[in-house]
Write a protein that holds these residues in place. Structure first.
Motif, mmCIF file in Angstrom:
data_model
loop_
_atom_site.group_PDB
_atom_site.id
_atom_site.type_symbol
_atom_site.label_atom_id
_atom_site.label_comp_id
_atom_site.label_asym_id
_atom_site.label_seq_id
_atom_site.Cartn_x
_atom_site.Cartn_y
_atom_site.Cartn_z
ATOM 1 N N ILE A 145 0.842 -1.202 0.000
ATOM 2 C CA ILE A 145 0.000 0.000 0.000
ATOM 3 C C ILE A 145 0.872 1.245 0.000
ATOM 4 O O ILE A 145 1.738 1.396 0.865
ATOM 5 N N THR B 120 5.823 1.985 1.594
ATOM 6 C CA THR B 120 4.902 0.883 1.365
ATOM 7 C C THR B 120 4.783 0.051 2.624
ATOM 8 O O THR B 120 5.659 0.027 3.468
ATOM 9 N N ALA C 222 -1.536 -3.659 -8.888
ATOM 10 C CA ALA C 222 -0.894 -3.180 -7.660
ATOM 11 C C ALA C 222 0.433 -3.884 -7.402
ATOM 12 O O ALA C 222 1.313 -3.325 -6.740
ATOM 13 N N GLN C 223 0.594 -5.095 -7.923
ATOM 14 C CA GLN C 223 1.892 -5.764 -7.821
ATOM 15 C C GLN C 223 2.954 -5.013 -8.616
ATOM 16 O O GLN C 223 4.121 -4.985 -8.238
ATOM 17 N N ALA D 171 2.269 -0.029 -6.659
ATOM 18 C CA ALA D 171 1.375 -0.088 -5.506
ATOM 19 C C ALA D 171 0.265 0.954 -5.564
ATOM 20 O O ALA D 171 -0.844 0.722 -5.095
ATOM 21 N N LEU E 296 -1.560 1.772 -7.891
ATOM 22 C CA LEU E 296 -2.688 1.365 -8.723
ATOM 23 C C LEU E 296 -3.807 0.707 -7.911
ATOM 24 O O LEU E 296 -4.935 0.610 -8.389
ATOM 25 N N LEU E 297 -3.499 0.263 -6.679
ATOM 26 C CA LEU E 297 -4.580 -0.202 -5.805
ATOM 27 C C LEU E 297 -5.521 0.950 -5.506
ATOM 28 O O LEU E 297 -6.751 0.808 -5.577
ATOM 29 N N TYR E 298 -4.949 2.112 -5.167
ATOM 30 C CA TYR E 298 -5.767 3.295 -4.905
ATOM 31 C C TYR E 298 -6.464 3.774 -6.178
ATOM 32 O O TYR E 298 -7.630 4.173 -6.146
#
Length: 343
Positions: free
Chosen positions: A121, A133, A233-234, A237, A239-241
Motif C-alpha cells: 500500500i 509501502t 498493484a503488484q 502499488a 494502482l490499488l488506490y
C-alpha cells in the motif's frame, strides 16, 4: 493491440446476439417483479458473451506467447464464478453454494497470484517522507480474499439497471489499460481485451436493454476486475488506490446502502431495491442514471485517479476526496431506508 480490440469487440457483439436468441427460444427471461427496474420480460444471461469473448482473447495471447501459463490459469479461476452464475440464471442456486464458489474462486486466484506482495500500500505521507509501502505479510491472504469477494458482489448488487454494470466494467478496465500501458504491456492487453468484450455487450444492453447481463456476467466481471486491480498493484502499488477510485460509484453505493441497512437493524441480507442508482432510476429513468454515472466517472473519478497515479503520496487524500460527493449523493437519495425495502 488495436486489431485484437476490434476482433474481440465484434465477437462480443455477435455472441450477445446469438445468446439473446438462445434465451428467447429457451425462455431464459428476467420476469419483472416488485424489485425490478424494468417492466417487460427481458432475456438474461448475455454476460456469457463477455466471458467467451474474453476467454478467446486470453487463449489467443497464450498461444502467441504473450501470456504466461500461470496467468492463464489465474484468469481461468474466474470461470468457476461464471459457471455458478450460468446455473443461477437458468434455475435458482442456493445462496450458500454461490457464496462457497465465490470464496473458492477468490482463494484459488489469490494462491495463483502468489498473494503475499499483492497488497503493498502506498503510504499517504507528505512528499518529505517519500513513497512508503506496507507489506501486510500473512494478512494479505484473508484481506485479498475479502477484497475479491467484495468486488465480485459489487457487480451482483449494482447490476440492476440498463447498461450500468457493463459500462462500469468498460470504464474501469479501459482506465486500467491506460495506466498499465506504461508499466506492463501484457496486463494492458488483458485489460483492453476485457474492455472490448464489455463494449460489444453494452451495445445490446444500452437503454432500453435488449438483453440483461445475468449472474454469469456480473460475478465474472467483479472477480476479474478485482484480480486485475491486484495484479496492477503488484506492478505499481499506487494502482490499488487508482482502482478503488475508478470503482467509486459501485463501492460507495453498495457499501453505503449495506452499512445503513446493517446499522439500522434491518435484515441486510433480505431482497431490496434501495441502492442509490435504483432510487434514481425510478425517479429519472435508466438512461439518465447511466449518463450520470459516465459523467461522474469521466469528469470526477478519472481525473482524481490520474492525479494520484502521478502523485502517489496523495493516494489516501485522493481516495477520500473521490468518495465524499458520492457518499453525499447516497445520503440525499436515502439509500438503504426501510421505506424502499421489498415487502
Amino acid at each position: 493491440m488495436l486489431l485484437l480490440f476490434t476482433v474481440i469487440l465484434l465477437l462480443a457483439v455477435i455472441l450477445t446476439g446469438l445468446i439473446r436468441r438462445y434465451a428467447l427460444n429457451n425462455k431464459v427471461l428476467d420476469i419483472p417483479n416488485h424489485r425490478s427496474s424494468h417492466s417487460v420480460p427481458t432475456p438474461r444471461g448475455g454476460g456469457l458473451a463477455i466471458v467467451l469473448a474474453f476467454c478467446a482473447a486470453t487463449l489467443w495471447l497464450f498461444f502467441n506467447r504473450q501470456l504466461a501459463g500461470t496467468t492463464l490459469a489465474l484468469f481461468a479461476s474466474t470461470l468457476l464464478v461464471a459457471a455458478i452464475g450460468f446455473c443461477d440464471d437458468h434455475g435458482e442456486v442456493a445462496a450458500r453454494w454461490r457464496f462457497f464458489t465465490h470464496l473458492l474462486a477468490a482463494a484459488v486466484a489469490l494462491l495463483l497470484m502468489n498473494g503475499i506482495p499483492l497488497l503493498l500500500i502506498p503510504a499517504p505521507f507528505d512528499a518529505m517522507l517519500g513513497r512508503l509501502t506496507l507489506n501486510p505479510g500473512w494478512l494479505a491472504y484473508p484481506l485479498g480474499i475479502l477484497f475479491l469477494v467484495w468486488t465480485l458482489n459489487l457487480f451482483n448488487f449494482m447490476d440492476g439497471t440498463d447498461g450500468i454494470a457493463a459500462s462500469e466494467a468498460l470504464f474501469v478496465s479501459s482506465a486500467l489499460a491506460a495506466y498499465l500501458f506504461y508499466i506492463d504491456r501484457s496486463l494492458c492487453t488483458i485489460a483492453l481485451s476485457l474492455a472490448a468484450a464489455c463494449g460489444g455487450f453494452v451495445i445490446w444492453n444500452w437503454p432500453k436493454a435488449k438483453i440483461f447481463m445475468g449472474d454469469v456476467g456480473s460475478g465474472f466481471l467483479g472477480l476479474l476486475l478485482g484480480i486485475l486491480i491486484l495484479l496492477a498493484a503488484q506492478q505499481a502499488a499506487v494502482l490499488l488506490y487508482c482502482g478503488l477510485i475508478l470503482f467509486g460509484v459501485f463501492v460507495v453505493d453498495a457499501s453505503y446502502t449495506l452499512s445503513y441497512r446493517l446499522f439500522s437493524g434491518q435484515k441486510w441480507y433480505a431482497a431490496h431495491c434501495s441502492h442509490t442508482y435504483q432510487l434514481a432510476a425510478k425517479r429519472y429513468g435508466h438512461l439518465a442514471v447511466l449518463l450520470t454515472c459516465w459523467v461522474i466517472n469521466l469528469g470526477w473519478l478519472l481525473p482524481l485517479s490520474l492525479w494520484i497515479f502521478i502523485h502517489p503520496s496523495h493516494a489516501l487524500a485522493g481516495l477520500v476526496l473521490a468518495y465524499l460527493p458520492l457518499i453525499y449523493l447516497a445520503y440525499r437519495f436515502k439509500a438503504g431506508h426501510t421505506e424502499f425495502i421489498v415487502p
